[in-house]
Design a protein around this motif. Structure first.
Motif, mmCIF file in Angstrom:
data_model
loop_
_atom_site.group_PDB
_atom_site.id
_atom_site.type_symbol
_atom_site.label_atom_id
_atom_site.label_comp_id
_atom_site.label_asym_id
_atom_site.label_seq_id
_atom_site.Cartn_x
_atom_site.Cartn_y
_atom_site.Cartn_z
ATOM 1 N N SER A 177 -3.247 -2.078 -1.931
ATOM 2 C CA SER A 177 -2.499 -1.622 -0.761
ATOM 3 C C SER A 177 -1.195 -0.974 -1.205
ATOM 4 O O SER A 177 -0.688 -1.242 -2.300
ATOM 5 C CB SER A 177 -2.202 -2.795 0.179
ATOM 6 O OG SER A 177 -1.500 -3.824 -0.501
ATOM 7 N N PHE A 178 -0.670 -0.113 -0.346
ATOM 8 C CA PHE A 178 0.687 0.441 -0.487
ATOM 9 C C PHE A 178 0.930 1.159 -1.809
ATOM 10 O O PHE A 178 1.827 0.803 -2.561
ATOM 11 C CB PHE A 178 1.733 -0.660 -0.323
ATOM 12 C CG PHE A 178 1.544 -1.535 0.871
ATOM 13 C CD1 PHE A 178 1.448 -0.988 2.137
ATOM 14 C CD2 PHE A 178 1.463 -2.909 0.729
ATOM 15 C CE1 PHE A 178 1.273 -1.806 3.248
ATOM 16 C CE2 PHE A 178 1.287 -3.726 1.833
ATOM 17 C CZ PHE A 178 1.194 -3.175 3.099
ATOM 18 N N TRP A 197 9.471 -0.162 -1.694
ATOM 19 C CA TRP A 197 8.263 0.040 -0.894
ATOM 20 C C TRP A 197 8.177 1.488 -0.428
ATOM 21 O O TRP A 197 9.191 2.146 -0.197
ATOM 22 C CB TRP A 197 8.289 -0.896 0.323
ATOM 23 C CG TRP A 197 8.141 -2.333 -0.047
ATOM 24 C CD1 TRP A 197 9.128 -3.194 -0.417
ATOM 25 C CD2 TRP A 197 6.922 -3.063 -0.103
ATOM 26 N NE1 TRP A 197 8.599 -4.425 -0.708
ATOM 27 C CE2 TRP A 197 7.247 -4.380 -0.513
ATOM 28 C CE3 TRP A 197 5.583 -2.753 0.165
ATOM 29 C CZ2 TRP A 197 6.283 -5.374 -0.672
ATOM 30 C CZ3 TRP A 197 4.631 -3.735 0.017
ATOM 31 C CH2 TRP A 197 4.987 -5.033 -0.406
ATOM 32 N N HIS A 253 4.141 -7.406 4.769
ATOM 33 C CA HIS A 253 4.350 -5.960 4.749
ATOM 34 C C HIS A 253 3.176 -5.183 5.334
ATOM 35 O O HIS A 253 2.022 -5.576 5.199
ATOM 36 C CB HIS A 253 4.627 -5.491 3.322
ATOM 37 C CG HIS A 253 5.992 -5.856 2.844
ATOM 38 N ND1 HIS A 253 6.265 -7.071 2.271
ATOM 39 C CD2 HIS A 253 7.172 -5.172 2.891
ATOM 40 C CE1 HIS A 253 7.561 -7.127 1.959
ATOM 41 N NE2 HIS A 253 8.123 -5.992 2.333
ATOM 42 N N ILE A 262 6.978 1.570 5.307
ATOM 43 C CA ILE A 262 6.507 0.196 5.124
ATOM 44 C C ILE A 262 7.674 -0.767 5.314
ATOM 45 O O ILE A 262 8.745 -0.595 4.730
ATOM 46 C CB ILE A 262 5.904 -0.016 3.717
ATOM 47 C CG1 ILE A 262 4.784 0.991 3.460
ATOM 48 C CG2 ILE A 262 5.391 -1.450 3.564
ATOM 49 C CD1 ILE A 262 3.620 0.917 4.420
#
Length: 322
Positions: A89-90, A241, A144, A245
């Motif tokens: 993720s992210f 981040w 998050h 986010i």
């Protein structure tokens, strides 16, 4: 669930009939190896050649930021342990890490989970990254996520509708965000999800790495006590981040000070001291909007069984009404 989910929690969730994940988080590779070893011992799967029926979750932006050898060593630790799944993720370069996993895995490639916050991200995850499973994370989720994410109801509908008519490939879709009990899981199943992902509920387990004070804060919280914020990331220095986010946690004085533009140095010093003293007015507790329906601590294995029973009962009631 960085800082919350280790080998004990992942193993006991799997032992209960679910599928547990260890968060690689910010820890060095040695810590991850230790957690994987702990999970294997609790699952009684001791031979290194056996598939480990848990997964490991990675923050893509953190892998991107690290020197390549460090990122690859974190991935290789899980590959060596023969985990059954990887969660990403992210990150802006997730394809790079997914290729590493697929090119360096044993004969049976592990499943790739990709967390998404929009239909566009879901399409990219399926059509470009070839995800095996996508996790549709709504705005209600603790921890998050994209501050642009729609409510889970809308996100899941958009994704399932698209892949039912707009794609030759129908991915496995899991629902995440604000889920509190088995009835919530049952509702997502009736709407087309193949399963559900829960985080906050498993913070209320003895296997979670949260402290007793953090668990008590969760028990005392109402659902309206959560807030999406970057306050805690600024307070603890995890501010890299990607754009858009932020994190949902329990609102407290750290959040209030951040919103009122109190100096960062003061916020950080109070946060550090509050964490040391386990002061719920200052420390960090991630939580989704379903937290107000959670009121007890239970071993992870038993929590999974309880959720399954609640889900089955709700589905049975739904069928009776039909």
């Amino acid at each position: 669930m960085a800082g919350a989910s280790g080998g004990a929690l992942a193993a006991q969730a799997t032992n209960g009939g679910g599928f547990g994940f260890i968060s690689a988080g910010y820890q060095p590779v040695e810590n991850l190896i230790d957690e994987l070893s702990l999970a294997r011992s609790l699952l009684e799967t001791r031979r290194s050649t056996e598939t480990l029926p848990i997964g490991v979750g990675y923050l893509g932006w953190l892998l991107d930021k690290m020197p390549s050898e460090e990122s690859e060593s974190l991935l290789n630790a899980a590959l060596t342990a023969n985990v059954q799944a990887f969660w990403f993720s992210f990150g802006s370069d997730l394809g790079r890490w997914i290729r590493h996993v697929r090119e360096n895995s044993s004969a049976k490639s592990p499943l790739v989970f990709i967390q998404v916050n929009s239909l566009e991200e879901a399409i990219y995850a399926v059509e470009i990254l070839k995800a095996d499973i996508i996790v549709a994370q709504g705005i209600e989720s603790g921890g998050h996520g994209g501050n642009y994410a729609p409510p889970l109801y809308n996100l899941l509908r958009d994704i399932t509708d698209h892949f039912s008519v707009g794609s030759s490939h129908k991915p496995v879709v899991l629902a995440a965000g604000g889920l509190a009990n088995g009835a919530d899981i049952a509702f997502q199943l009736t709407r087309g999800a193949a399963g559900a992902v829960m985080g906050t509920r498993f913070l209320l387990t003895p296997e979670c790495k949260y402290t007793d004070a953090q668990r008590q804060a969760l028990i005392a919280a109402k659902s309206e006590d959560t807030a999406r914020t970057l306050a805690f990331d600024h307070a603890r220095g995890t501010i890299d981040w990607p754009e858009g986010i932020d994190g949902r946690g329990l609102r407290n004085d750290t959040v209030s000070d951040f919103e009122q533009d109190v100096s960062l140095a003061l916020i950080q010093s109070k946060f550090i001291e509050g964490t040391r003293m386990q002061d719920r007015k200052r420390f960090l507790v991630w939580a989704g909007t379903g937290v107000g329906l959670m009121d007890h601590i239970m071993p992870a294995k038993e929590a999974v069984k309880e959720l399954h029973q609640e889900c089955a009962q709700q589905l049975k009631l739904s069928n009776v009404k039909k």
